[in-house]
Enzyme design. Structure first.
Site, PDB file in Angstrom:
ATOM      1  N   ILE A 146       6.682 -34.689 -38.902  1.00 13.63           N
ATOM      2  CA  ILE A 146       7.381 -33.808 -39.849  1.00 13.63           C
ATOM      3  C   ILE A 146       8.865 -34.131 -39.884  1.00 13.63           C
ATOM      4  O   ILE A 146       9.466 -34.266 -40.956  1.00 13.63           O
ATOM      5  CB  ILE A 146       7.138 -32.336 -39.481  1.00 13.63           C
ATOM      6  N   VAL A 223      12.073 -24.375 -39.522  1.00 13.46           N
ATOM      7  CA  VAL A 223      10.705 -24.513 -40.027  1.00 13.46           C
ATOM      8  C   VAL A 223       9.758 -24.864 -38.885  1.00 13.46           C
ATOM      9  O   VAL A 223       8.641 -25.314 -39.109  1.00 13.46           O
ATOM     10  CB  VAL A 223      10.622 -25.583 -41.141  1.00 13.46           C
ATOM     11  N   GLY A 224      10.234 -24.657 -37.655  1.00 13.29           N
ATOM     12  CA  GLY A 224       9.425 -24.964 -36.470  1.00 13.29           C
ATOM     13  C   GLY A 224       8.693 -23.734 -35.991  1.00 13.29           C
ATOM     14  O   GLY A 224       7.658 -23.354 -36.516  1.00 13.29           O
ATOM     15  N   ARG A 225       9.254 -23.068 -34.974  1.00 16.05           N
ATOM     16  CA  ARG A 225       8.668 -21.853 -34.430  1.00 16.05           C
ATOM     17  C   ARG A 225       9.760 -20.808 -34.206  1.00 16.05           C
ATOM     18  O   ARG A 225      10.875 -21.128 -33.772  1.00 16.05           O
ATOM     19  CB  ARG A 225       7.937 -22.143 -33.104  1.00 16.05           C
ATOM     20  N   ASP A 249      12.048 -19.724 -42.041  1.00 17.44           N
ATOM     21  CA  ASP A 249      10.662 -19.615 -42.499  1.00 17.44           C
ATOM     22  C   ASP A 249       9.767 -19.088 -41.385  1.00 17.44           C
ATOM     23  O   ASP A 249       8.633 -18.699 -41.633  1.00 17.44           O
ATOM     24  CB  ASP A 249      10.149 -20.976 -42.972  1.00 17.44           C
ATOM     25  N   GLU A 254       6.292 -11.841 -36.594  1.00 15.54           N
ATOM     26  CA  GLU A 254       5.776 -12.010 -37.952  1.00 15.54           C
ATOM     27  C   GLU A 254       4.562 -11.108 -38.154  1.00 15.54           C
ATOM     28  O   GLU A 254       3.660 -11.114 -37.312  1.00 15.54           O
ATOM     29  CB  GLU A 254       5.387 -13.476 -38.195  1.00 15.54           C
ATOM     30  N   HIS A 273       6.772 -17.701 -43.672  1.00 17.59           N
ATOM     31  CA  HIS A 273       6.004 -18.776 -43.027  1.00 17.59           C
ATOM     32  C   HIS A 273       5.158 -19.540 -44.053  1.00 17.59           C
ATOM     33  O   HIS A 273       3.955 -19.720 -43.879  1.00 17.59           O
ATOM     34  CB  HIS A 273       5.106 -18.191 -41.937  1.00 17.59           C
TER      35      HIS A 273
END
Length: 310
Positions: A146, A223-225, A249, A254, A273
């Site tokens: 990625i 955009v990872g964790r 994101d 969440e 997400h």
């Protein structure tokens, strides 16, 4: 490895039939996650799904395949190495999706979309010269598939792209890759920080006060964790100007609670997400490719390294 019985967590029989050959030597059992029983787990050689079912245990399972790219929910289970269970993850077009997501928010900022939107609402003619991607310095944390795809996209626009990884191994599309422990020299000059990092013991709360204090007004995209970021430290960095703008994101919790301060900030963009939503047909195709590789005793590029956590 001999895989004969495969338990799929989810009612995906139709989707599997569309993508798998008409005849396979394996027997499949499709069950909704909350309907999986002790007998199902004991029957299965392999378990396939987005996450472990309630009460998941290995029983006779030899292989687990995650429909997601991230596997931290599976890694919470003990006994992988002791039982010698194989864990693989889905690899598909995540890199392309996430790179387009990141590019869209960088362009939104450089082209002053928000500014011109407000001026239009005010009916004001107020020119402002957009900036160009080629003049940006971008530091990407995580130089795997990625991260490399993001680097490829931004370097194609002429941006200066650096990478940060555990090993510091040089990768294509990065002008330079450095180890995490030596990242300060790169982050100090960054216009943008983009994190694609998985959640591991090493990356948990990596982006905290000490990290943000070394920045000089960079924008931050995660955009990872979510658990790689100390959200309170990020808010403090935004207040002090160490971070100029953030796109998140992924979050620690969440869905993000309504009470979170993150909702209220003009300098934070939150998306639910969606930067790389797993499409079921891609996940099943990756599963089938992995099964073929297992049967043919071939290398598995999507095999999870338990020491690294991805």
């Amino acid at each position: 490895m001999n895989i004969q019985t495969i338990l799929v967590a989810g009612n995906y029989e139709k989707e599997f039939q569309e993508l798998l050959p008409a005849e396979t030597p394996q027997s499949f059992r499709f069950k909704q996650m909350d309907e999986i029983t002790e007998e199902d787990l004991s029957w299965a050689d392999a378990y396939v799904g987005f996450k472990p079912c309630p009460g998941f245990h290995f029983a006779g399972i030899k292989w687990v395949h995650s429909f997601n790219a991230g596997v931290n929910n599976y890694l919470e289970i003990d006994g992988w190495k002791e039982r010698d269970v194989l864990l693989t993850r889905t690899v598909s077009t995540f890199g392309q999706k996430i790179s387009e997501y990141c590019l869209s928010y960088v362009l939104r900022d450089l082209q002053f979309h928000h500014y011109f939107g407000i001026r239009q609402w005010e009916k004001k003619w107020a020119p402002k010269t957009p900036q160009m991607v080629k003049d940006q310095t971008i530091v990407i944390f995580g130089t795997g598939e990625i991260g490399q795809e993001i680097a490829k996209v931004f370097s194609s626009f002429g941006a200066t792209v650096f990478g940060v990884s555990h090993s510091g191994k040089q990768k294509e599309y990065f002008q330079k890759v450095t180890k995490t422990s030596s990242a300060n020299t790169l982050t100090a000059q960054a216009d943008w920080i983009i994190s694609t990092l998985p959640l591991t013991n090493e990356t948990s709360k990596l982006f905290a006060r000490a990290f943000f204090s070394k920045l000089n007004g960079a924008a931050f995209i995660n955009v990872g964790r979510g658990h790689t970021v100390d959200e309170q430290a990020l808010l403090e960095a935004l207040n002090s100007g160490k971070v100029r703008y953030a796109v998140l994101d992924v979050l620690e919790t969440e869905p993000l609670p309504e009470s979170s301060q993150l909702w209220e900030r003009d300098d934070i963009i939150i998306t639910p997400h969606i930067s790389a939503v797993t499409e079921l047909n891609e996940a099943i195709a990756c599963f089938w490719d992995t099964l073929e590789r297992i049967e043919n005793n071939e290398d598995l590029p999507n095999r999870v390294d338990f020491l690294k956590g991805y």
